[in-house]
Design a protein around this motif. Structure first.
Motif, PDB file in Angstrom:
ATOM      1  N   VAL A   1     -12.738   7.661  18.941  1.00  0.00           N
ATOM      2  CA  VAL A   1     -12.743   6.224  18.623  1.00  0.00           C
ATOM      3  C   VAL A   1     -12.978   6.087  17.110  1.00  0.00           C
ATOM      4  O   VAL A   1     -14.112   5.930  16.658  1.00  0.00           O
ATOM      5  N   PRO A   2     -11.909   6.157  16.336  1.00  0.00           N
ATOM      6  CA  PRO A   2     -12.085   6.213  14.875  1.00  0.00           C
ATOM      7  C   PRO A   2     -12.762   4.977  14.281  1.00  0.00           C
ATOM      8  O   PRO A   2     -13.349   5.063  13.211  1.00  0.00           O
ATOM      9  N   ASP A   3     -12.682   3.848  14.980  1.00  0.00           N
ATOM     10  CA  ASP A   3     -13.330   2.638  14.447  1.00  0.00           C
ATOM     11  C   ASP A   3     -14.611   2.308  15.221  1.00  0.00           C
ATOM     12  O   ASP A   3     -15.043   1.158  15.259  1.00  0.00           O
ATOM     13  N   PHE A   4     -15.206   3.301  15.834  1.00  0.00           N
ATOM     14  CA  PHE A   4     -16.458   3.102  16.587  1.00  0.00           C
ATOM     15  C   PHE A   4     -17.487   2.401  15.692  1.00  0.00           C
ATOM     16  O   PHE A   4     -17.615   2.700  14.511  1.00  0.00           O
ATOM     17  N   GLY A   5     -18.233   1.456  16.302  1.00  0.00           N
ATOM     18  CA  GLY A   5     -19.137   0.639  15.486  1.00  0.00           C
ATOM     19  C   GLY A   5     -20.493   1.261  15.219  1.00  0.00           C
ATOM     20  O   GLY A   5     -21.009   1.183  14.098  1.00  0.00           O
TER      21      GLY A   5
ATOM     22  N   LEU B   1     -30.558   8.620  13.067  1.00  0.00           N
ATOM     23  CA  LEU B   1     -29.268   8.220  13.653  1.00  0.00           C
ATOM     24  C   LEU B   1     -28.356   7.632  12.571  1.00  0.00           C
ATOM     25  O   LEU B   1     -27.144   7.879  12.554  1.00  0.00           O
ATOM     26  N   ALA B   2     -28.958   6.883  11.664  1.00  0.00           N
ATOM     27  CA  ALA B   2     -28.173   6.257  10.595  1.00  0.00           C
ATOM     28  C   ALA B   2     -27.509   7.324   9.736  1.00  0.00           C
ATOM     29  O   ALA B   2     -26.340   7.182   9.343  1.00  0.00           O
ATOM     30  N   ASP B   3     -28.213   8.412   9.474  1.00  0.00           N
ATOM     31  CA  ASP B   3     -27.629   9.483   8.660  1.00  0.00           C
ATOM     32  C   ASP B   3     -26.430  10.114   9.362  1.00  0.00           C
ATOM     33  O   ASP B   3     -25.443  10.468   8.724  1.00  0.00           O
ATOM     34  N   ALA B   4     -26.532  10.252  10.679  1.00  0.00           N
ATOM     35  CA  ALA B   4     -25.407  10.841  11.414  1.00  0.00           C
ATOM     36  C   ALA B   4     -24.186   9.912  11.380  1.00  0.00           C
ATOM     37  O   ALA B   4     -23.044  10.355  11.312  1.00  0.00           O
ATOM     38  N   LEU B   5     -24.437   8.601  11.397  1.00  0.00           N
ATOM     39  CA  LEU B   5     -23.327   7.629  11.479  1.00  0.00           C
ATOM     40  C   LEU B   5     -22.737   7.283  10.108  1.00  0.00           C
ATOM     41  O   LEU B   5     -21.590   6.839  10.009  1.00  0.00           O
ATOM     42  N   LYS B   6     -23.528   7.471   9.084  1.00  0.00           N
ATOM     43  CA  LYS B   6     -23.161   7.000   7.748  1.00  0.00           C
ATOM     44  C   LYS B   6     -21.770   7.460   7.271  1.00  0.00           C
ATOM     45  O   LYS B   6     -20.979   6.637   6.787  1.00  0.00           O
ATOM     46  N   PRO B   7     -21.423   8.752   7.408  1.00  0.00           N
ATOM     47  CA  PRO B   7     -20.117   9.182   6.891  1.00  0.00           C
ATOM     48  C   PRO B   7     -18.945   8.430   7.514  1.00  0.00           C
ATOM     49  O   PRO B   7     -17.852   8.405   6.953  1.00  0.00           O
ATOM     50  N   TYR B   8     -19.164   7.829   8.663  1.00  0.00           N
ATOM     51  CA  TYR B   8     -18.064   7.141   9.361  1.00  0.00           C
ATOM     52  C   TYR B   8     -18.211   5.619   9.253  1.00  0.00           C
ATOM     53  O   TYR B   8     -17.526   4.879   9.939  1.00  0.00           O
ATOM     54  N   LYS B   9     -19.152   5.175   8.452  1.00  0.00           N
ATOM     55  CA  LYS B   9     -19.449   3.739   8.298  1.00  0.00           C
ATOM     56  C   LYS B   9     -20.032   3.105   9.572  1.00  0.00           C
ATOM     57  O   LYS B   9     -19.918   1.906   9.798  1.00  0.00           O
TER      58      LYS B   9
ATOM     59  N   GLY C   1     -38.332  -2.161   4.381  1.00  0.00           N
ATOM     60  CA  GLY C   1     -37.840  -1.440   3.205  1.00  0.00           C
ATOM     61  C   GLY C   1     -37.729   0.062   3.426  1.00  0.00           C
ATOM     62  O   GLY C   1     -37.292   0.801   2.543  1.00  0.00           O
ATOM     63  N   LYS C   2     -38.107   0.538   4.610  1.00  0.00           N
ATOM     64  CA  LYS C   2     -38.101   1.995   4.845  1.00  0.00           C
ATOM     65  C   LYS C   2     -36.877   2.449   5.649  1.00  0.00           C
ATOM     66  O   LYS C   2     -36.771   3.610   6.021  1.00  0.00           O
ATOM     67  N   PHE C   3     -35.984   1.510   5.945  1.00  0.00           N
ATOM     68  CA  PHE C   3     -34.816   1.883   6.750  1.00  0.00           C
ATOM     69  C   PHE C   3     -33.609   2.139   5.838  1.00  0.00           C
ATOM     70  O   PHE C   3     -33.480   1.535   4.776  1.00  0.00           O
ATOM     71  N   ARG C   4     -32.706   2.994   6.289  1.00  0.00           N
ATOM     72  CA  ARG C   4     -31.448   3.225   5.567  1.00  0.00           C
ATOM     73  C   ARG C   4     -30.648   1.917   5.516  1.00  0.00           C
ATOM     74  O   ARG C   4     -30.843   1.024   6.347  1.00  0.00           O
ATOM     75  N   ASP C   5     -29.657   1.887   4.622  1.00  0.00           N
ATOM     76  CA  ASP C   5     -28.924   0.617   4.479  1.00  0.00           C
ATOM     77  C   ASP C   5     -27.910   0.375   5.597  1.00  0.00           C
ATOM     78  O   ASP C   5     -27.287  -0.678   5.650  1.00  0.00           O
ATOM     79  N   ASN C   6     -27.733   1.340   6.492  1.00  0.00           N
ATOM     80  CA  ASN C   6     -26.882   1.064   7.654  1.00  0.00           C
ATOM     81  C   ASN C   6     -27.706   0.883   8.934  1.00  0.00           C
ATOM     82  O   ASN C   6     -27.234   1.141  10.039  1.00  0.00           O
ATOM     83  N   VAL C   7     -28.953   0.446   8.734  1.00  0.00           N
ATOM     84  CA  VAL C   7     -29.800   0.089   9.891  1.00  0.00           C
ATOM     85  C   VAL C   7     -30.053  -1.407   9.820  1.00  0.00           C
ATOM     86  O   VAL C   7     -30.294  -1.952   8.744  1.00  0.00           O
ATOM     87  N   ILE C   8     -29.992  -2.055  10.970  1.00  0.00           N
ATOM     88  CA  ILE C   8     -30.346  -3.480  11.038  1.00  0.00           C
ATOM     89  C   ILE C   8     -31.319  -3.639  12.206  1.00  0.00           C
ATOM     90  O   ILE C   8     -31.151  -2.992  13.253  1.00  0.00           O
TER      91      ILE C   8
END
Ligand code: GCW
Length: 695
Positions: free
Chosen positions: A265-269, A297-305, A335-342
């Protein structure tokens, strides 16, 4: 029996309104004859959907879909669009115009533009001279399905899960595409397929192929797939000795898993995570923090956005007020979360109650993107039996001022990028969709799916305007139907608050299923914070939870001036009084009545409202097809009976403490408390009726 069927057939036949079973939702009916030309300057799968939607149902001037990057379209983003008419003399639905041009720099924008045009037509707007620019308020507008892999749905009241996992990926139900289409029509662009109480199994190779099949169907509709994950998947699925987020093997496992997902799923969210909440595993099991878990988890997902939506719904059975715990647990990680965490936060600090103040976390985090989680499914609002239009409740939250950056720091603006420029903005709703023919169980529950999409697109829309659009598209534009029904929808949530939990009462529900009232509920051995007495604190002195500075001091979690407003009995809004204050029975309310009398009057008002809804609905018979008319009529009867059950149960129970008469001008109880304490309203988890009582 035969005669009865013949009779039904006859009334169906003679009935002036075409039969409908609710499966169409609010979507345009296909039109047979008129076929204006619809063209596009580019062809992609998504643009083809847009073209075909217009070809099926658009009756006005020819439409051109124009994929084009220019200053204006780029400013609106790939999901935004411009609709303009050109040429012709203007009248009516645009048929006199030479053409209508929908322009966007993204194919999604053209799709949304096409649906917007159809909505204009179906709501009777004048399309002769259009000059519209639109863009969504949030980047991610996401449904959360609490669907289990065995097709049961946690808190689902509209049948079984839409996802027939056993048949996937080989057999594809036509409903998958219809689902994607319905979402596209209201701008929902993302979906979490499975329950936050997640089975590790969803990440197995077999299930990922099933997920891929769904993602392939959804893609042309611009609907991205996300998954809820179980934090101990590395151990439970991968066979590792631990799921510790700081363990190198665990990190490697997640990276490999994410790679496997994106290959399919190349566009997986990304992932939605419920961790260390209600017994689910999480980083704390290994002495780590929410930030450690989310960031891994964010680090694992980051390369794929990809992103992580990490839920703040946490509370444990200790001494601390449950309403304070999410704030206490999460604020230290600001402030301690990666920028791809919400951080995904429920609208209120407890749990989707009919009325709660907003979660104070929204006004506290300063360096962390946050998103609201609303519940579209009516776990605490009468399931799919009670008519409850939820837009006013969500608006109440979105419009609440947190005062974090001074006046105007509303939750909508705190989360949609208006005040903080985070790369991700999002809003989520727990879906009320199942495999029922009408998708949502109650014909009016569809309006909540619809309203969620529209508010996610623009939280400034009014609840009333959204109801109006929905009624016109779902039923009819005839004002004799539309106006009274709209009024009923607009009053429905407040009516439920009145007959279930007025004046800030909360969590008086029966244990487990959360349908009927059981303020007396006492399950031996149950956690205190799962029992109603924890919340209502009824005693001879009064009623309500003291969360003021003399009590749990939850009021201090709000920014000034709210902390003071809530802290004092005199300034606390009365609709939250018993949320924040243990209030004497004799306390004088603004109406001049005592708290006890006010409580009685309010419960009674709720009951009277349900009777009024029945009257309103019965008078609409000639505007609605027989099937939907009877379904709603039947459910309103259940609602009216339940409302009396709620009123009698709560008032008779609290009367034991207040020791005061129920004011003589209101309806007398028709049930006896000892009976009510012995019997429960009977519901089965998947279908609400048959209605009855069981021991
Ligand atoms: O509202 C409560 C529900 C649970 C739910 C939980 C949550 C999915 O009763 O059924 O679990 O909240 O939001 O995680």
């Amino acid at each position: 029996m035969k005669q009865f069927i013949a009779f039904l057939f006859l009334i169906g036949f003679l009935h002036p309104v075409m039969a409908e079973d609710g499966s169409r939702l609010w979507l345009s009916l296909p039109k047979e004859n008129i076929r204006p030309t619809i063209t596009s300057n580019k062809n992609t799968a998504t643009i083809e959907v847009a073209v075909s939607e217009l070809r099926k149902a658009w009756l006005g001037a020819p439409v051109v879909l124009n994929l084009q990057k220019n200053k204006e379209t780029q400013a609106l983003g790939e999901e935004g669009f411009v609709i303009r008419t050109s040429g012709g003399n203007h009248s009516g639905n645009g048929s006199a115009a030479q053409s209508i041009i929908i322009t966007s720099c993204g194919e999604a924008g053209l799709l949304y533009g096409a649906f917007h045009l159809l909505r204009l037509q179906d709501t009777g707007a004048d399309c002769s001279s259009l000059n519209i620019t639109e863009r969504p308020s949030y980047n991610i507008r996401i449904l959360n399905h609490w669907d289990n892999l065995d097709r049961t749905i946690e808190r689902g009241y509209a049948g079984r899960s839409l996802w027939i996992w056993d048949e996937l990926p080989g057999t594809l139900s036509p409903r998958y595409e219809q689902y994607a289409r319905a979402n596209a029509s209201i701008g929902i662009n993302a979906t979490v397929l499975n329950n936050v109480n997640a089975s590790p199994q969803v990440l197995s190779a077999d299930y990922l192929k099933k997920v891929q099949a769904l993602a392939d169907i959804f893609r042309p509709y611009h609907l991205k797939v996300y998954l809820a994950i179980n934090f101990s998947s590395p151990a439970e699925l991968g066979g590792l000795p631990t799921s510790d987020p700081l363990d190198k093997e665990v990190q490697k496992w997640w990276k490999a898993k994410v790679k496997e997902i994106y290959a399919l799923v190349p566009d997986f969210g990304g992932f939605l995570v419920k961790a260390n909440s209600e017994g689910l595993p999480g980083p704390q099991d290994f002495g780590r923090t929410h930030a450690d878990g989310a960031n891994m988890l964010a680090d694992a997902l980051k390369p794929y956005k990809g992103i992580v939506m990490w839920r703040a719904f946490v509370y444990s059975p200790g001494d601390e007020d449950r309403a304070k715990q999410a704030y206490q647990e999460f604020l230290p990680f600001d402030g301690k979360f990666r920028d791809n965490v919400i951080i995904q936060i429920k609208n209120g600090p407890v749990d989707f109650q009919p009325r709660e103040p907003f979660s104070p976390l929204f006004g506290a985090m300063k360096q962390t993107p946050m998103m609201a989680e609303f519940q579209i499914t009516q776990e605490y609002l009468g399931f799919s039996n009670h008519l409850c239009y939820l837009a006013p409740m969500w608006k109440e939250c979105l419009d609440s001022d947190t005062y974090q950056l001074g006046e105007g720091s509303t939750i909508a603006r705190m989360t949609n990028g208006a005040l903080y420029k985070y790369p991700i903005t999002a809003i989520s709703g727990v879906a009320n969709i199942g495999d029922d023919v009408n998708w949502c169980g109650h014909p009016f529950a569809q309006s909540n799916w619809y309203a969620f999409g529209r508010l996610a697109w623009n939280p400034q829309f009014t609840s009333e305007a959204i109801a109006d659009e929905w009624i016109r598209q779902t039923f009819t534009s005839d004002p004799d139907f539309r106006e009274p029904v709209k009024e009923m929808m607009m009053e429905s949530r407040e009516a439920i608050v009145d007959y279930m939990m007025p004046l800030g009462l909360h969590h008086l529900f029966a244990f487990g299923h959360h349908y009927g009232p059981e303020p007396w509920c006492n399950v031996p051995g149950a956690r205190a914070d799962w029992l109603p007495s924890y919340y209502h604190k009824a005693d001879e002195r009064g009623l309500g939870f003291d969360r003021s500075s003399t009590g749990s001091n939850a009021t201090a979690q709000y920014n000034s001036p709210l902390c003071d407003t809530y802290d004092h009995l005199e300034t606390c809004p009365e609709n939250l009084l018993l949320w924040f204050h243990h209030t004497p029975w004799t306390y004088k309310m603004k109406s001049g009545r005592t708290l006890w009398d006010e409580l009685c009057y309010t419960y009674d008002r709720g009951v009277q409202q349900t009777r009024k809804f029945q009257q309103v609905w019965d008078a609409t018979a000639k505007y609605v097809d027989v099937q939907r008319f009877t379904e709603v009529q039947h459910k309103l009867r259940i609602q009216a009976r339940d409302a009396v059950w709620w009123k009698d149960g709560c008032l008779l129970y609290f009367q034991q403490f207040s020791k005061r008469p129920i004011p003589y001008s209101i309806e007398r109880p028709v049930h006896n408390l000892p009976d009510m304490m012995q019997y429960h309203i009977k519901i089965s988890n998947h279908e609400c009726p048959p209605y009855g009582f069981s021991k």
